[in-house]
Write a protein that holds these residues in place. Structure first.
Motif, PDB file in Angstrom:
ATOM      1  N   PHE A 505       0.828  -1.202   0.000  1.00  0.00           N
ATOM      2  CA  PHE A 505       0.000   0.000   0.000  1.00  0.00           C
ATOM      3  C   PHE A 505       0.866   1.258   0.000  1.00  0.00           C
ATOM      4  O   PHE A 505       0.565   2.228  -0.697  1.00  0.00           O
ATOM      5  N   GLU A 506       1.926   1.224   0.793  1.00  0.00           N
ATOM      6  CA  GLU A 506       2.780   2.405   0.903  1.00  0.00           C
ATOM      7  C   GLU A 506       3.488   2.712  -0.407  1.00  0.00           C
ATOM      8  O   GLU A 506       3.793   3.876  -0.699  1.00  0.00           O
ATOM      9  N   GLU A 507       3.751   1.692  -1.226  1.00  0.00           N
ATOM     10  CA  GLU A 507       4.362   1.925  -2.532  1.00  0.00           C
ATOM     11  C   GLU A 507       3.444   2.732  -3.453  1.00  0.00           C
ATOM     12  O   GLU A 507       3.899   3.392  -4.393  1.00  0.00           O
ATOM     13  N   LEU A 508       2.129   2.689  -3.177  1.00  0.00           N
ATOM     14  CA  LEU A 508       1.158   3.458  -3.963  1.00  0.00           C
ATOM     15  C   LEU A 508       0.893   4.831  -3.346  1.00  0.00           C
ATOM     16  O   LEU A 508       0.036   5.572  -3.833  1.00  0.00           O
ATOM     17  N   ASN A 509       1.605   5.162  -2.267  1.00  0.00           N
ATOM     18  CA  ASN A 509       1.371   6.413  -1.524  1.00  0.00           C
ATOM     19  C   ASN A 509      -0.042   6.462  -0.938  1.00  0.00           C
ATOM     20  O   ASN A 509      -0.675   7.515  -0.881  1.00  0.00           O
ATOM     21  N   VAL A 510      -0.516   5.282  -0.516  1.00  0.00           N
ATOM     22  CA  VAL A 510      -1.823   5.194   0.137  1.00  0.00           C
ATOM     23  C   VAL A 510      -1.612   5.223   1.648  1.00  0.00           C
ATOM     24  O   VAL A 510      -0.803   4.442   2.186  1.00  0.00           O
ATOM     25  N   ASP A 511      -2.310   6.139   2.330  1.00  0.00           N
ATOM     26  CA  ASP A 511      -2.235   6.166   3.786  1.00  0.00           C
ATOM     27  C   ASP A 511      -2.930   4.919   4.337  1.00  0.00           C
ATOM     28  O   ASP A 511      -4.029   4.555   3.895  1.00  0.00           O
ATOM     29  N   THR A 512      -2.313   4.273   5.303  1.00  0.00           N
ATOM     30  CA  THR A 512      -2.839   3.001   5.794  1.00  0.00           C
ATOM     31  C   THR A 512      -3.213   3.052   7.268  1.00  0.00           C
ATOM     32  O   THR A 512      -2.600   3.764   8.063  1.00  0.00           O
ATOM     33  N   ILE A 513      -4.244   2.274   7.591  1.00  0.00           N
ATOM     34  CA  ILE A 513      -4.639   2.049   8.975  1.00  0.00           C
ATOM     35  C   ILE A 513      -4.659   0.544   9.174  1.00  0.00           C
ATOM     36  O   ILE A 513      -5.524  -0.159   8.636  1.00  0.00           O
ATOM     37  N   SER A 514      -3.692   0.025   9.924  1.00  0.00           N
ATOM     38  CA  SER A 514      -3.613  -1.410  10.171  1.00  0.00           C
ATOM     39  C   SER A 514      -4.487  -1.772  11.365  1.00  0.00           C
ATOM     40  O   SER A 514      -4.305  -1.233  12.468  1.00  0.00           O
ATOM     41  N   SER A 515      -5.426  -2.671  11.147  1.00  0.00           N
ATOM     42  CA  SER A 515      -6.316  -3.089  12.237  1.00  0.00           C
ATOM     43  C   SER A 515      -5.516  -3.675  13.391  1.00  0.00           C
ATOM     44  O   SER A 515      -5.786  -3.397  14.566  1.00  0.00           O
ATOM     45  N   THR A 516      -4.515  -4.473  13.061  1.00  0.00           N
ATOM     46  CA  THR A 516      -3.704  -5.113  14.094  1.00  0.00           C
ATOM     47  C   THR A 516      -2.909  -4.093  14.899  1.00  0.00           C
ATOM     48  O   THR A 516      -2.924  -4.085  16.137  1.00  0.00           O
ATOM     49  N   LEU A 517      -2.193  -3.208  14.186  1.00  0.00           N
ATOM     50  CA  LEU A 517      -1.360  -2.212  14.866  1.00  0.00           C
ATOM     51  C   LEU A 517      -2.209  -1.193  15.633  1.00  0.00           C
ATOM     52  O   LEU A 517      -1.813  -0.736  16.712  1.00  0.00           O
ATOM     53  N   ALA A 518      -3.387  -0.824  15.065  1.00  0.00           N
ATOM     54  CA  ALA A 518      -4.253   0.142  15.741  1.00  0.00           C
ATOM     55  C   ALA A 518      -4.781  -0.433  17.053  1.00  0.00           C
ATOM     56  O   ALA A 518      -4.856   0.273  18.076  1.00  0.00           O
ATOM     57  N   THR A 519      -5.122  -1.722  17.035  1.00  0.00           N
ATOM     58  CA  THR A 519      -5.603  -2.361  18.260  1.00  0.00           C
ATOM     59  C   THR A 519      -4.488  -2.427  19.304  1.00  0.00           C
ATOM     60  O   THR A 519      -4.699  -2.143  20.492  1.00  0.00           O
ATOM     61  N   ALA A 520      -3.292  -2.797  18.858  1.00  0.00           N
ATOM     62  CA  ALA A 520      -2.158  -2.867  19.779  1.00  0.00           C
ATOM     63  C   ALA A 520      -1.852  -1.499  20.375  1.00  0.00           C
ATOM     64  O   ALA A 520      -1.550  -1.372  21.573  1.00  0.00           O
ATOM     65  N   GLN A 521      -1.929  -0.459  19.537  1.00  0.00           N
ATOM     66  CA  GLN A 521      -1.656   0.891  20.016  1.00  0.00           C
ATOM     67  C   GLN A 521      -2.694   1.331  21.041  1.00  0.00           C
ATOM     68  O   GLN A 521      -2.359   1.967  22.049  1.00  0.00           O
ATOM     69  N   ALA A 522      -3.963   0.974  20.803  1.00  0.00           N
ATOM     70  CA  ALA A 522      -5.027   1.342  21.744  1.00  0.00           C
ATOM     71  C   ALA A 522      -4.815   0.672  23.091  1.00  0.00           C
ATOM     72  O   ALA A 522      -5.023   1.286  24.152  1.00  0.00           O
ATOM     73  N   ILE A 523      -4.396  -0.596  23.070  1.00  0.00           N
ATOM     74  CA  ILE A 523      -4.126  -1.305  24.328  1.00  0.00           C
ATOM     75  C   ILE A 523      -2.941  -0.670  25.052  1.00  0.00           C
ATOM     76  O   ILE A 523      -2.958  -0.482  26.280  1.00  0.00           O
ATOM     77  N   ASP A 524      -1.915  -0.320  24.298  1.00  0.00           N
ATOM     78  CA  ASP A 524      -0.736   0.315  24.897  1.00  0.00           C
ATOM     79  C   ASP A 524      -1.103   1.655  25.524  1.00  0.00           C
ATOM     80  O   ASP A 524      -0.634   1.994  26.611  1.00  0.00           O
ATOM     81  N   ASN A 525      -1.949   2.423  24.831  1.00  0.00           N
ATOM     82  CA  ASN A 525      -2.390   3.715  25.381  1.00  0.00           C
ATOM     83  C   ASN A 525      -3.158   3.526  26.687  1.00  0.00           C
ATOM     84  O   ASN A 525      -3.003   4.309  27.633  1.00  0.00           O
ATOM     85  N   ALA A 526      -4.016   2.500  26.706  1.00  0.00           N
ATOM     86  CA  ALA A 526      -4.807   2.259  27.918  1.00  0.00           C
ATOM     87  C   ALA A 526      -3.909   1.929  29.112  1.00  0.00           C
ATOM     88  O   ALA A 526      -4.236   2.246  30.263  1.00  0.00           O
ATOM     89  N   ILE A 527      -2.735   1.307  28.833  1.00  0.00           N
ATOM     90  CA  ILE A 527      -1.818   0.927  29.918  1.00  0.00           C
ATOM     91  C   ILE A 527      -0.904   2.095  30.303  1.00  0.00           C
ATOM     92  O   ILE A 527      -0.766   2.426  31.485  1.00  0.00           O
ATOM     93  N   GLU A 528      -0.271   2.702  29.314  1.00  0.00           N
ATOM     94  CA  GLU A 528       0.760   3.704  29.574  1.00  0.00           C
ATOM     95  C   GLU A 528       0.228   5.134  29.624  1.00  0.00           C
ATOM     96  O   GLU A 528       0.822   5.996  30.262  1.00  0.00           O
TER      97      GLU A 528
END
Length: 616
Positions: A505-528
């Motif tokens: 996706f990034e090779e096409l210059n498309v901004d991406t939202i990864s479901s996996t990474l977004a979920t991990a980031q949300a959990i990390d935010n809730a902790i830290e």
């Protein structure tokens, strides 16, 4: 007689439904098709509908107007009043006064009639009305502030026009018409209507909230209670004074629409369907009674009246009413162009004409009906029919955001974007999902999002952002390729389900939202970062974070320490993007034109600050 009446009514309703379908298909207000159908069925066309077709037409028109006005008022939310407070207030006060006096003056000198009949016509033509404004706004998705101003003007001026016209008419028929008599009649009708409307609204609310409406049929019974309440309010007020019923149903509609009602969604859907049928029937029936002879008798004077109403009085009242407000110059031009007249002046003028003819004043009746219907025909056909083209020419329609995929993720994204005033279209080919999305109020284009023709027909050429939200990375990648190569789109965003596909996706210059990474980031935010995570979860309940491009001379060239305190309420400048760099600005950072400013704070304060930063 009944054997002929039943198929006639059925045919009119069927034609009305067909007019609505054609309107949706060709993106032209349905009123245009309804008027054409009415004229085709009337004496000037096939002659199927005549004055003898409906002996009880005045009563039918009165009850129909009650339902139509109640429907419009029910959807007038307090939030809408806040969106365009100053413009709306001036449109229904200064604007209405200019419309009354200006139209009366033009009628007086162009048609050579007395001031009495001139002010009667002027009072009737104050009304724009939800019956003609709503169909236009359904095909011209303008910004919230413009939509709110037009809707509020239509609803309030419908009531104002009806009551004022009746008071003028009743005053003219007094042996000794005086100013005190005029004010007395106005207060009686307006005050009585408001009192009845408030009483009925409270009673209906008490019934819906505290009486068991039978668990099995509660939604259906709630709809019936609302409909009965509207009709009772109209009938009770009419027994006090003629045309007080319009004020009563408008009051009841506004009050009930802003209360916490059970089964509100089902009630709204039911009322919308009833209103569509009633509107179709009444508009076709009234248009069918129109005789071209009455229009031709007006001569050049009638043409002068129409041109003055459309191209002088309407633009002038809008210009003065929006002076110093938040509207852009092009938005003011658009609102000045859109002022079609509809069901209220048509129906009330018909009722007046019946009374005048019964009193032996046929000439005044013909002039009244001819003038009012000529303005209605002209404004509906010209302003209603050309509204979308004018809006596109003036560039007052926000650029579209295409969301490909109407699943839970796509609908949630669309909901959040629409809340910010974006013009969102969902593309989906699954019939079940299409139905669900439309039930939730979204504009849905049926088709395959990976097909270039589908994207183009959904508005891809005018899309600022294209978002792929499907659960299939291959589909999303193909959408990104098409959007990148075929459309001049500012931004392309895609949901990525498998993190291993991010590089493609990034090779096409498309901004991406990864479901996996977004979920991990949300959990990390809730902790830290629990405070930030909690605040982010509550964004929909009063907080907001928005990015805006700075284009206000008032702020350009000034440091953040000076601009920050001038922003409304609890709102601060959290980030600034200058060129390719994004950073938390120091207090001494000097803002420049074109800087992307991220605003954080309370919802209303952020939205007002965005308007200030844009120079609106």
């Amino acid at each position: 007689m009944s054997s002929q009446l039943i198929p006639l009514v059925a045919a009119i309703i069927a034609i009305g439904v067909a007019a609505q379908i054609l309107a949706d298909r060709f993106e032209i207000p349905s009123i245009v098709f309804l008027l054409a159908a009415g004229i085709a069925l009337g004496p000037e066309g096939l002659g199927i509908v005549t004055e003898d077709s409906f002996a009880a037409l005045p009563a039918i028109v009165g009850l129909s107007v009650a339902i139509i006005v109640f429907e419009g008022a029910f959807h007038l939310r307090i939030e809408k009043l806040r969106q365009a407070t100053s413009e709306s207030f001036r449109l229904i006060t200064i604007g209405a006064l200019i419309a009354l006096v200006g139209t009366a003056g033009v009628v007086r000198f162009a048609l050579g009639v007395g001031w009495g009949i001139s002010f009667l016509i002027g009072a009737l033509l104050i009304a724009t009305g939800p019956t003609v404004i709503t169909p236009i706004l359904s095909v011209v998705p303008v910004r919230d502030r413009v939509q709110a101003a037009l809707e509020i003007e239509g609803i309030v001026n419908d009531v104002t026009a009806a009551i004022l016209a009746v008071v003028v008419f009743k005053t003219l028929r007094l042996d000794e018409p005086t100013l005190s008599a005029f004010l007395g009649l106005f207060i009686e009708r307006f005050g009585g209507g408001v009192a009845v409307g408030l009483t009925v609204a409270v009673l209906v609310w008490l019934v819906l909230r505290y009486i068991d409406l039978s668990p099995g049929n509660a939604p259906q019974n709630a709809r019936l209670v609302i409909l009965a309440g509207a009709l009772v309010a109209f009938g009770a007020a009419e027994t006090i004074a003629s045309e007080a019923g319009v004020a009563a149903v408008a009051t009841a509609g506004v009050v009930l629409g802003n209360l916490d009602l059970p089964y509100e969604k089902q009630i709204s859907e039911f009322k919308g369907d009833i209103t569509l049928i009633v509107l179709s029937f009444v508009f076709i029936a009234l248009a069918a009674l129109l005789e071209f002879e009455d229009l031709l008798a007006l001569g050049m004077g009638g043409v002068v009246v129409v041109l003055a109403v459309m191209f002088v009085i309407r633009p002038l009242l809008v210009y003065l009413s929006t002076l110093g407000g938040d509207f852009t110059p092009n938005e003011r031009l658009f609102v000045g162009f859109v002022g079609p007249r509809g069901i209220i002046p048509a129906s009330v003028a018909t009722l007046f004409a019946i009374e005048l003819q019964a009193a032996g004043n046929g000439d005044a009746a013909s002039l009244l009906v001819g003038t009012v219907f000529l303005v209605i025909l002209s404004t509906v056909v010209v302003q209603g029919g050309l509204a979308r083209h004018i809006a596109e020419f003036l560039d007052v329609i926000p650029m579209r955001v295409l969301v490909i995929g109407g699943g839970q993720v796509g609908r949630e994204v669309a909901r959040r974007l629409e809340d910010r005033g974006e013009n969102v279209v969902i593309i989906e080919n699954d019939e079940t999902i299409v139905e669900r999305a439309r039930d939730e109020g979204f504009a849905v284009h049926i088709g395959d999002g990976t097909d270039i023709d589908t994207l183009r027909s959904a508005g891809g050429d005018n899309a600022r952002t294209i978002i792929a939200t499907t659960g299939d990375d291959e589909v999303n990648l193909l959408i990104g390729q098409l959007a990148t190569t075929k459309f001049d789109t500012e931004r392309i965003i895609s949901r990525v389900n498998d993190p291993e596909n991010l590089e493609a996706f990034e090779e096409l210059n498309v901004d991406t939202i990864s479901s996996t990474l977004a979920t991990a980031q949300a959990i990390d935010n809730a902790i830290e970062r629990p405070a930030m995570a909690q605040w982010a979860r509550n964004l929909d309940e009063g907080g907001d974070v928005q990015e805006v491009i700075l284009d206000n001379d008032e702020f350009i060239g000034r440091p953040v320490r000076e601009v920050g305190p001038e922003l409304p309420g609890r709102c601060l400048i959290a980030l600034v993007t200058h060129g390719d760099e994004t950073f938390v600005p120091e207090a001494d950072y000097v803002l420049e034109r074109g800087d992307h400013i991220t605003l954080m704070g309370e919802h209303d304060s952020v939205r007002k600050s965005m308007a200030r930063c844009r120079g609106e």
